[in-house]
Design a protein around this motif. Sequence first.
Motif, PDB file in Angstrom:
ATOM      1  N   THR A 182      52.567  50.134  57.819  1.00 42.87           N
ATOM      2  CA  THR A 182      52.214  51.435  58.384  1.00 42.87           C
ATOM      3  C   THR A 182      51.788  51.352  59.857  1.00 42.87           C
ATOM      4  OG1 THR A 182      50.020  51.098  57.503  1.00 42.87           O
ATOM      5  CG2 THR A 182      51.483  52.473  56.200  1.00 42.87           C
ATOM      6  N   SER A 183      51.457  50.133  60.324  1.00 42.62           N
ATOM      7  CA  SER A 183      50.990  50.084  61.718  1.00 42.62           C
ATOM      8  C   SER A 183      52.065  49.534  62.651  1.00 42.62           C
ATOM      9  CB  SER A 183      49.694  49.276  61.823  1.00 42.62           C
ATOM     10  OG  SER A 183      49.923  47.957  61.441  1.00 42.62           O
ATOM     11  N   TYR A 184      51.809  49.674  63.942  1.00 44.69           N
ATOM     12  CA  TYR A 184      52.746  49.318  65.011  1.00 44.69           C
ATOM     13  C   TYR A 184      53.416  47.968  64.771  1.00 44.69           C
ATOM     14  CZ  TYR A 184      54.508  48.662  69.757  1.00 44.69           C
ATOM     15  OH  TYR A 184      55.326  48.461  70.848  1.00 44.69           O
ATOM     16  N   ASP A 210      47.912  42.756  55.114  1.00 44.68           N
ATOM     17  CA  ASP A 210      49.041  42.999  56.010  1.00 44.68           C
ATOM     18  C   ASP A 210      49.602  41.674  56.552  1.00 44.68           C
ATOM     19  OD1 ASP A 210      50.869  44.339  57.560  1.00 44.68           O
ATOM     20  OD2 ASP A 210      49.434  44.973  59.088  1.00 44.68           O
TER      21      ASP A 210
END
Length: 298
Positions: free
Chosen positions: A192-194, A250
């Motif tokens: 979900t993150s960059y 992550d």
Amino acid sequence: MQIDFELLHSKLEALKNKYQNLTYLETDPICFPKQYKDPLDIEVVSLISCLFAYGNVKSIQGFLRPLFTLLGPSPFQTLQEAGSNYQTLFQKLQGYRFQTKKDNQNFFQTLVRIISESKNKSPLWESKFLDQAGKFQEESSLQNFQRFWEKELQTTLGKKPLTYGLQFLIGKSTTNSPKKRLSLFLRWMVRTSYPDFGIYQKIKPNQIPFPLDVHIQKLIQILGITSRKSFRSSDAYLIKDFFLKIKPDDPLLYDFYLTRVGIIEKCKASYQEGVCEKCYLKEICLVVPRGIEPRLQG
Ligand code: SF4
């Protein structure tokens, strides 16, 4: 060799801080889906970009750029509306390395058919990875996705077997290869993150395999993370498990930043003074002769 996780973590953070910048997206095929806002466009463009992401950056971009120009501001909509006119749309489509012009036309004919049956519902293909209980499984999920595509391409080809180019494009569900292009597609869809998109919600970032592209394969050897020289699909999960120790939620966080060391810094996985002197990983890299002080601290 004993790995100093704290030191490794600090070097990875330094790399992240250096490359977490929009200007570096241009060096990666993720620059193509980054041009769209609608999740349906992002998913379609991501799949196409990942499947053709083999070879050098220049040739990948040279093939993909005119293709996405052809598909217009909404590739999903263009493909959905193509219907029986797909031949006109893809008349000028060229071959790409192992894919002949005909292979590419067959692939896009298949994509047009799948999309026309999709009912505009995002995500399009997350369920193709999951088992009957809706769960992601290390042993079978990427193979499920490949089997889905093999079947669809087979429908397009009629009785003929898949050509080498089409089989290469989607990969073989029965082989033990690390399936790096599909792992990359999952990273884009799940994280979900960059710089990723987080479109798939049922698959979690700590479940997916590490994309073992040629740059990562070299780096994990020279950083002492593995002694393997060749890689199987199970290794992509073992490497993901290694990074879980640094980022439990992550583990693929550093994939994009690590690949910049190969793509931008031109790491050769051997000591090259001009390159290694500036490298943020110098302190922990096994090929750097010890006793040479880093000039640039990460
Ligand atoms: S120090 Fe040199 S060989 Fe090691 S990762 Fe950096 S560029 Fe590659």
